[in-house]
Write a protein that holds these residues in place. Structure first.
Motif, mmCIF file in Angstrom:
data_model
loop_
_atom_site.group_PDB
_atom_site.id
_atom_site.type_symbol
_atom_site.label_atom_id
_atom_site.label_comp_id
_atom_site.label_asym_id
_atom_site.label_seq_id
_atom_site.Cartn_x
_atom_site.Cartn_y
_atom_site.Cartn_z
ATOM 1 N N UNK A 106 0.828 -1.199 0.000
ATOM 2 C CA UNK A 106 0.000 0.000 0.000
ATOM 3 C C UNK A 106 0.870 1.260 0.000
ATOM 4 N N UNK A 107 0.255 2.414 0.247
ATOM 5 C CA UNK A 107 0.998 3.677 0.271
ATOM 6 C C UNK A 107 2.150 3.625 1.265
ATOM 7 N N UNK A 108 1.905 3.034 2.415
ATOM 8 C CA UNK A 108 2.952 2.942 3.437
ATOM 9 C C UNK A 108 4.126 2.105 2.941
ATOM 10 N N UNK A 148 3.077 6.863 -7.362
ATOM 11 C CA UNK A 148 4.187 7.687 -7.830
ATOM 12 C C UNK A 148 4.643 8.682 -6.763
ATOM 13 N N UNK A 149 3.704 9.357 -6.121
ATOM 14 C CA UNK A 149 4.054 10.328 -5.082
ATOM 15 C C UNK A 149 4.695 9.654 -3.883
ATOM 16 N N UNK A 188 8.407 10.411 -2.337
ATOM 17 C CA UNK A 188 8.595 10.722 -0.920
ATOM 18 C C UNK A 188 9.587 9.766 -0.287
ATOM 19 N N UNK A 189 9.492 8.492 -0.658
ATOM 20 C CA UNK A 189 10.432 7.476 -0.177
ATOM 21 C C UNK A 189 11.873 7.839 -0.532
ATOM 22 N N UNK A 190 12.085 8.206 -1.783
ATOM 23 C CA UNK A 190 13.433 8.551 -2.239
ATOM 24 C C UNK A 190 13.958 9.788 -1.518
ATOM 25 N N UNK A 191 13.097 10.783 -1.368
ATOM 26 C CA UNK A 191 13.502 12.013 -0.676
ATOM 27 C C UNK A 191 13.832 11.728 0.788
ATOM 28 N N UNK A 192 13.010 10.902 1.435
ATOM 29 C CA UNK A 192 13.246 10.576 2.848
ATOM 30 C C UNK A 192 14.548 9.814 3.043
ATOM 31 N N UNK A 251 9.882 11.425 -10.245
ATOM 32 C CA UNK A 251 9.619 10.007 -10.481
ATOM 33 C C UNK A 251 8.634 9.906 -11.631
ATOM 34 N N UNK A 252 8.947 9.057 -12.596
ATOM 35 C CA UNK A 252 8.042 8.788 -13.705
ATOM 36 C C UNK A 252 7.557 7.347 -13.565
#
Length: 204
Positions: free
Chosen positions: A64-66, A102-103, A107-111, A119-120
């Motif tokens: 999921x999103x998490x 995608x969002x 966020x994962x990469x930024x964190x 991200x595409x």
């Protein structure tokens, strides 16, 4: 404009193996032990059973999103990206992920500390060609790094295609499709060192 290097996420930037293990624990309250540390696919790497029916649906609900916003970085990947970024490249993640996540992926990469602002998400094409080919054609990167050989099919030939080999057992990174690969590397850190070294050697 900065030259762009496009990067896959799972297996190149992020440790999908470890995330899969924690998803299994979340779904079944059991933390799987390792079965084969050299397995390419997580279902072979961890001591887990193959699922069907309601159990499979229950497990998939964990993705999921998490899940998509908390996958850990692969060792050395953040540093590799920082070196490429500091050398003047714009880094863009091109990932075969559903657009609804995608969002969360960004966020994962930024964190994790990756110097990535875009991200595409690419949907499956249902054809022999990589689902990432059209996005890369539009993005015009000078290089694309992926760990899954079939996703290099149909990539424009002027884009340097770099394959991260990863674990060998059960790997799909074999066969005639290797003809489209321009360079091979153990991981992103090795690619960054090789790429930046080649850049220096090419300078007048």
């Amino acid at each position: 404009m900065k030259p762009i290097i496009a990067l896959d996420a799972d297996g190149v930037l992020l440790d999908y193996h470890e995330a899969y293990r924690y998803a299994w624990n979340k779904a079944f309250d059991v933390m799987p032990a390792i079965r084969d540390p050299q397995a390419y696919w997580p279902i072979d790497r961890w001591n887990v059973r193959r699922l069907v029916g309601e159990e499979l649906a229950h497990f998939r609900a964990s993705f999921d999103q998490d899940f998509w916003s908390t996958i850990p970085a692969i060792n050395g990947a953040v540093d590799a990206c920082l070196r490429l970024h500091d050398a003047g490249y714009e880094l863009v993640c091109v990932s075969a992920i559903e657009s609804q996540f995608q969002a969360a992926r960004l966020q994962n990469l930024r964190d994790c500390g990756f110097p990535i602002q875009r991200v595409i998400a690419t949907a499956s094409t249902g054809t022999h060609t990589s689902p990432k080919a059209a996005a890369l054609q539009e993005l015009h990167p000078i290089a694309f790094v992926d760990d899954y050989l079939p996703y290099l099919r149909g990539i424009p030939s002027h884009i340097h295609s770099a394959l991260v080999l990863r674990e060998p057992n059960g790997s799909p990174n074999i066969g005639e499709d290797q003809a489209v690969v321009h360079s091979r590397h153990a991981d992103l850190a090795e690619f960054a060192t090789w790429w930046l070294g080649a850049e220096r050697r090419c300078r007048p």
